[in-house]
Write a protein that holds these residues in place. Structure first.
Motif: not given
Length: 261
Positions: A22-41
């Motif tokens: 699994a990949a894990v990113l610890v963020l200060d705040d959420w990224l945009g949903e499209a960006t998070m989905q693109s990272i997962a893809a």
């Protein structure tokens, strides 16, 4: 350009190249949903977890290569491992998620995940596709996101060949195949082709239902489980009232720096 640290962790194992990555990113705040989905893809792993500080602990979200999901066990374990081992943040950890509060504590070289129990439910109006299993189905049941079938033996489970076109007929539900184990109390495999996961190596979330099922069938609340995928993974399971406690190890494979526009 934004630079972010990303970790890749093998969960439910003590050895690299086994368990479930699994990949894990610890963020200060959420990224945009499209960006998070693109990272997962882009990662093309079963799950990419995004973690941020919350009011009373941590907020946690999970994305497959295709969409966001409600519940994921191995990426929860991976997230706790990153907080503990890579960032030096002491536990226990409390994660707010779509399925409520998930807690993780560390001890004796492993992590214990405290999940809600999702006892097996009747199939209701869900119809199993004809010929879904080449061996007799002993029992069939469901929870809010999966159909479960029990088949006759671990050998039959190892030989099970998924027909992804038939499994797709169950969507939005995925398929779990389980059997009594030879060396473990029970074994399982998990298939979610509609989520971009032909076969998941080790799936913590399904054990929130498999544990109460097998606890009732075997007459004991502490069980050993093995997910019999190619990579494989071991889980200690305990039914504790309306909670399921799952114990597993994790190991970091990679730390990367990613670049976002």
């Amino acid at each position: 350009m934004t630079r972010l640290d990303m970790y890749q962790v093998d969960a439910f194992t003590t050895e690299l190249f086994s368990g479930n990555p699994a990949a894990v990113l610890v963020l200060d705040d959420w990224l945009g949903e499209a960006t998070m989905q693109s990272i997962a893809a882009e990662n093309n792993l079963a799950e990419t977890a995004f973690v941020r500080r919350g009011r009373d602990g941590w907020d946690l979200r999970w994305f497959t290569p295709v969409h966001e999901v409600d519940f994921c066990g191995h990426a929860t374990l991976a997230s706790a491992h990153v907080l503990a081992r890579e960032l030096g943040i002491k536990g226990p950890y409390s994660f707010e998620t779509r399925v409520g509060t998930l807690r993780v504590s560390e001890g004796d070289g492993a992590y214990q995940l405290d999940f809600p129990s999702f006892p097996p439910e009747p199939l209701g109006d869900v119809e199993l596709p004809e010929g879904l299993s080449a061996t007799p189905i002993v029992a069939a049941f469901r929870n809010f996101e999966n159909v479960f079938i029990e088949i006759e033996s671990e050998a039959a489970l190892a030989e099970f060949v998924p027909d992804h076109q038939k499994i797709l007929r169950l969507q939005p539900l995925s398929l779990v195949v389980t059997a009594r184990g030879d060396e473990h109390d029970f074994v399982s495999r998990y298939f979610a082709p509609h989520a971009g996961i032909p076969e998941d190596p080790v799936t913590g979330s399904i054990h929130a239902t498999l544990t109460p099922y097998w606890a009732g069938k075997l007459g004991k609340n502490r069980l050993s489980a093995f997910q019999r995928s190619r990579r494989g993974g071991r889980l200690g399971c305990e039914l504790a009232g309306d909670r399921v406690l799952i114990t597993g190890a994790a190991i970091t494979f990679m730390k990367a720096e990613i670049y976002l526009p």
